[in-house]
Motif scaffolding. Structure first.
Motif, PDB file in Angstrom:
ATOM      1  N   PRO A  33       0.835  -1.208   0.000  1.00  0.00           N
ATOM      2  CA  PRO A  33       0.000   0.000   0.000  1.00  0.00           C
ATOM      3  C   PRO A  33       0.870   1.259   0.000  1.00  0.00           C
ATOM      4  CG  PRO A  33      -0.700  -1.534   1.714  1.00  0.00           C
ATOM      5  CD  PRO A  33       0.581  -2.057   1.167  1.00  0.00           C
ATOM      6  N   TRP A  34       0.267   2.365  -0.416  1.00  0.00           N
ATOM      7  CA  TRP A  34       0.965   3.650  -0.396  1.00  0.00           C
ATOM      8  C   TRP A  34       1.341   4.005   1.027  1.00  0.00           C
ATOM      9  CZ3 TRP A  34       2.776   6.142  -4.501  1.00  0.00           C
ATOM     10  CH2 TRP A  34       2.232   5.853  -5.745  1.00  0.00           C
ATOM     11  N   ASN A  35       2.559   4.491   1.213  1.00  0.00           N
ATOM     12  CA  ASN A  35       3.025   5.035   2.480  1.00  0.00           C
ATOM     13  C   ASN A  35       3.279   6.515   2.213  1.00  0.00           C
ATOM     14  OD1 ASN A  35       4.175   5.712   4.880  1.00  0.00           O
ATOM     15  ND2 ASN A  35       5.948   4.358   4.688  1.00  0.00           N
ATOM     16  N   GLU A  36       2.253   7.311   2.413  1.00  0.00           N
ATOM     17  CA  GLU A  36       2.239   8.721   2.029  1.00  0.00           C
ATOM     18  C   GLU A  36       2.458   8.824   0.518  1.00  0.00           C
ATOM     19  OE1 GLU A  36       4.457  11.283   4.637  1.00  0.00           O
ATOM     20  OE2 GLU A  36       3.785  10.173   6.393  1.00  0.00           O
ATOM     21  N   LEU A  37       3.621   9.327   0.063  1.00  0.00           N
ATOM     22  CA  LEU A  37       3.838   9.510  -1.382  1.00  0.00           C
ATOM     23  C   LEU A  37       4.625   8.371  -2.018  1.00  0.00           C
ATOM     24  CD1 LEU A  37       4.697  13.325  -1.479  1.00  0.00           C
ATOM     25  CD2 LEU A  37       2.507  12.213  -1.952  1.00  0.00           C
ATOM     26  N   THR A  38       4.968   7.354  -1.247  1.00  0.00           N
ATOM     27  CA  THR A  38       5.839   6.286  -1.747  1.00  0.00           C
ATOM     28  C   THR A  38       5.126   4.942  -1.729  1.00  0.00           C
ATOM     29  OG1 THR A  38       7.750   7.469  -0.866  1.00  0.00           O
ATOM     30  CG2 THR A  38       8.076   5.159  -1.416  1.00  0.00           C
ATOM     31  N   ARG A  39       5.375   4.188  -2.784  1.00  0.00           N
ATOM     32  CA  ARG A  39       4.843   2.825  -2.860  1.00  0.00           C
ATOM     33  C   ARG A  39       5.967   1.912  -3.320  1.00  0.00           C
ATOM     34  NH1 ARG A  39      -0.655   0.836  -5.975  1.00  0.00           N
ATOM     35  NH2 ARG A  39      -1.054  -0.853  -4.517  1.00  0.00           N
ATOM     36  N   ARG A  40       6.184   0.843  -2.587  1.00  0.00           N
ATOM     37  CA  ARG A  40       7.253  -0.107  -2.922  1.00  0.00           C
ATOM     38  C   ARG A  40       6.643  -1.443  -3.328  1.00  0.00           C
ATOM     39  NH1 ARG A  40      12.302   1.656  -1.002  1.00  0.00           N
ATOM     40  NH2 ARG A  40      12.142   3.480   0.323  1.00  0.00           N
ATOM     41  N   GLY A  41       7.427  -2.178  -4.072  1.00  0.00           N
ATOM     42  CA  GLY A  41       6.989  -3.489  -4.488  1.00  0.00           C
ATOM     43  C   GLY A  41       8.085  -4.181  -5.273  1.00  0.00           C
ATOM     44  N   ALA A  42       7.687  -5.191  -6.032  1.00  0.00           N
ATOM     45  CA  ALA A  42       8.658  -5.931  -6.825  1.00  0.00           C
ATOM     46  C   ALA A  42       7.972  -6.589  -8.013  1.00  0.00           C
ATOM     47  CB  ALA A  42       9.352  -6.983  -5.970  1.00  0.00           C
ATOM     48  N   LEU A  43       8.704  -6.639  -9.099  1.00  0.00           N
ATOM     49  CA  LEU A  43       8.319  -7.402 -10.285  1.00  0.00           C
ATOM     50  C   LEU A  43       9.079  -8.708 -10.254  1.00  0.00           C
ATOM     51  CD1 LEU A  43       8.686  -4.847 -13.220  1.00  0.00           C
ATOM     52  CD2 LEU A  43       6.640  -6.166 -12.711  1.00  0.00           C
ATOM     53  N   THR A  44       8.520  -9.741 -10.829  1.00  0.00           N
ATOM     54  CA  THR A  44       9.248 -10.992 -10.989  1.00  0.00           C
ATOM     55  C   THR A  44       9.369 -11.256 -12.479  1.00  0.00           C
ATOM     56  OG1 THR A  44       8.352 -11.833  -8.918  1.00  0.00           O
ATOM     57  CG2 THR A  44       9.334 -13.440 -10.419  1.00  0.00           C
ATOM     58  N   LEU A  45      10.605 -11.386 -12.943  1.00  0.00           N
ATOM     59  CA  LEU A  45      10.876 -11.614 -14.359  1.00  0.00           C
ATOM     60  C   LEU A  45      11.881 -12.747 -14.483  1.00  0.00           C
ATOM     61  CD1 LEU A  45      10.635 -10.739 -17.359  1.00  0.00           C
ATOM     62  CD2 LEU A  45      12.522  -9.168 -16.915  1.00  0.00           C
ATOM     63  N   LEU A  52      10.972  -2.363  -6.936  1.00  0.00           N
ATOM     64  CA  LEU A  52      10.342  -1.226  -7.610  1.00  0.00           C
ATOM     65  C   LEU A  52       9.899  -0.222  -6.557  1.00  0.00           C
ATOM     66  CD1 LEU A  52       8.751   0.025 -10.115  1.00  0.00           C
ATOM     67  CD2 LEU A  52       6.885  -1.452  -9.422  1.00  0.00           C
ATOM     68  N   MET A  53      10.132   1.061  -6.841  1.00  0.00           N
ATOM     69  CA  MET A  53       9.646   2.111  -5.952  1.00  0.00           C
ATOM     70  C   MET A  53       9.021   3.213  -6.798  1.00  0.00           C
ATOM     71  SD  MET A  53      11.503   4.299  -2.925  1.00  0.00           S
ATOM     72  CE  MET A  53      12.637   5.194  -3.963  1.00  0.00           C
ATOM     73  N   ILE A  54       7.821   3.628  -6.411  1.00  0.00           N
ATOM     74  CA  ILE A  54       7.116   4.717  -7.085  1.00  0.00           C
ATOM     75  C   ILE A  54       7.010   5.861  -6.078  1.00  0.00           C
ATOM     76  CG2 ILE A  54       4.969   5.452  -8.180  1.00  0.00           C
ATOM     77  CD1 ILE A  54       4.466   2.430  -8.794  1.00  0.00           C
ATOM     78  N   VAL A  55       7.414   7.053  -6.505  1.00  0.00           N
ATOM     79  CA  VAL A  55       7.341   8.230  -5.641  1.00  0.00           C
ATOM     80  C   VAL A  55       6.491   9.277  -6.339  1.00  0.00           C
ATOM     81  CG1 VAL A  55       8.619  10.036  -4.437  1.00  0.00           C
ATOM     82  CG2 VAL A  55       9.619   7.747  -4.665  1.00  0.00           C
ATOM     83  N   ARG A  56       5.323   9.548  -5.776  1.00  0.00           N
ATOM     84  CA  ARG A  56       4.440  10.573  -6.336  1.00  0.00           C
ATOM     85  C   ARG A  56       5.008  11.950  -6.025  1.00  0.00           C
ATOM     86  NH1 ARG A  56      -0.995   9.908  -3.871  1.00  0.00           N
ATOM     87  NH2 ARG A  56      -1.489  11.552  -5.333  1.00  0.00           N
ATOM     88  N   GLY A  60       6.715  17.816  -9.384  1.00  0.00           N
ATOM     89  CA  GLY A  60       5.397  18.379  -9.665  1.00  0.00           C
ATOM     90  C   GLY A  60       4.365  17.273  -9.804  1.00  0.00           C
ATOM     91  N   LYS A  61       3.718  17.209 -10.973  1.00  0.00           N
ATOM     92  CA  LYS A  61       2.699  16.175 -11.233  1.00  0.00           C
ATOM     93  C   LYS A  61       3.308  14.882 -11.756  1.00  0.00           C
ATOM     94  CE  LYS A  61      -0.851  19.583 -12.182  1.00  0.00           C
ATOM     95  NZ  LYS A  61      -1.787  20.130 -13.132  1.00  0.00           N
ATOM     96  N   TRP A  62       4.628  14.805 -11.777  1.00  0.00           N
ATOM     97  CA  TRP A  62       5.334  13.642 -12.306  1.00  0.00           C
ATOM     98  C   TRP A  62       5.794  12.738 -11.177  1.00  0.00           C
ATOM     99  CZ3 TRP A  62       5.783  12.792 -17.521  1.00  0.00           C
ATOM    100  CH2 TRP A  62       5.368  13.838 -18.340  1.00  0.00           C
ATOM    101  N   ALA A  63       5.587  11.452 -11.362  1.00  0.00           N
ATOM    102  CA  ALA A  63       6.024  10.441 -10.400  1.00  0.00           C
ATOM    103  C   ALA A  63       7.307   9.792 -10.904  1.00  0.00           C
ATOM    104  CB  ALA A  63       4.952   9.372 -10.231  1.00  0.00           C
ATOM    105  N   SER A  64       8.190   9.485  -9.979  1.00  0.00           N
ATOM    106  CA  SER A  64       9.403   8.735 -10.287  1.00  0.00           C
ATOM    107  C   SER A  64       9.070   7.251 -10.169  1.00  0.00           C
ATOM    108  CB  SER A  64      10.504   9.096  -9.295  1.00  0.00           C
ATOM    109  OG  SER A  64      11.549   8.139  -9.340  1.00  0.00           O
TER     110      SER A  64
END
Length: 128
Positions: A33-45, A52-56, A60-64
């Motif tokens: 789940p989102w932890n404020e502006l950050t969401r972590r996880g993992a892909l399996t390939l 994987l880390m997503i930072v809202r 600005g309106k762009w997420a890393s």
């Protein structure tokens, strides 16, 4: 040359489409789940875990979107941006080249914009 990790930027309103695309096109995706502006996880390939880390609001309106592995399906940020643009039909941004601590780039604000119309470099003055 393969980069040690991959980072791209995507408009926040396209993050759900991105996670669906990653899950269906790349490999199983597990996200916490989102932890404020950050969401972590993992892909399996191919049996490899790709953190994987997503930072809202990273720019600005762009997420890393950061894949912390050299085992991604892409060799460079540019390759990833091209694949995500092709998959989602949305603009994706990434650094012009890779980044390293030893690198002394005179213009750190040079970025690449990948759209359905093509690719172009631009100066992105990101504000915190």
């Amino acid at each position: 040359m393969r980069q040690p990790d991959i980072e791209i930027y995507l408009r926040e309103e396209h993050l759900d489409a991105l996670t669906e695309w990653l899950n269906s096109q790349i490999g199983p995706l597990q996200l916490k789940p989102w932890n404020e502006l950050t969401r972590r996880g993992a892909l399996t390939l191919d049996g490899q875990t790709i953190p994987l880390m997503i930072v809202r609001k990273a720019a600005g309106k762009w997420a890393s979107v950061w894949f912390d592995s050299d085992n991604t399906p892409w060799e460079t940020d540019r390759d990833c941006a091209r694949a995500i643009n092709a998959g989602l039909g949305q603009e994706v941004r990434c650094s012009v080249g890779g980044w390293s601590e030893e690198q002394s780039d005179d213009d750190p604000d040079r970025w690449l914009k990948v759209t359905s119309e093509g690719e172009s470099e631009f100066i992105w003055a990101m504000k915190p």
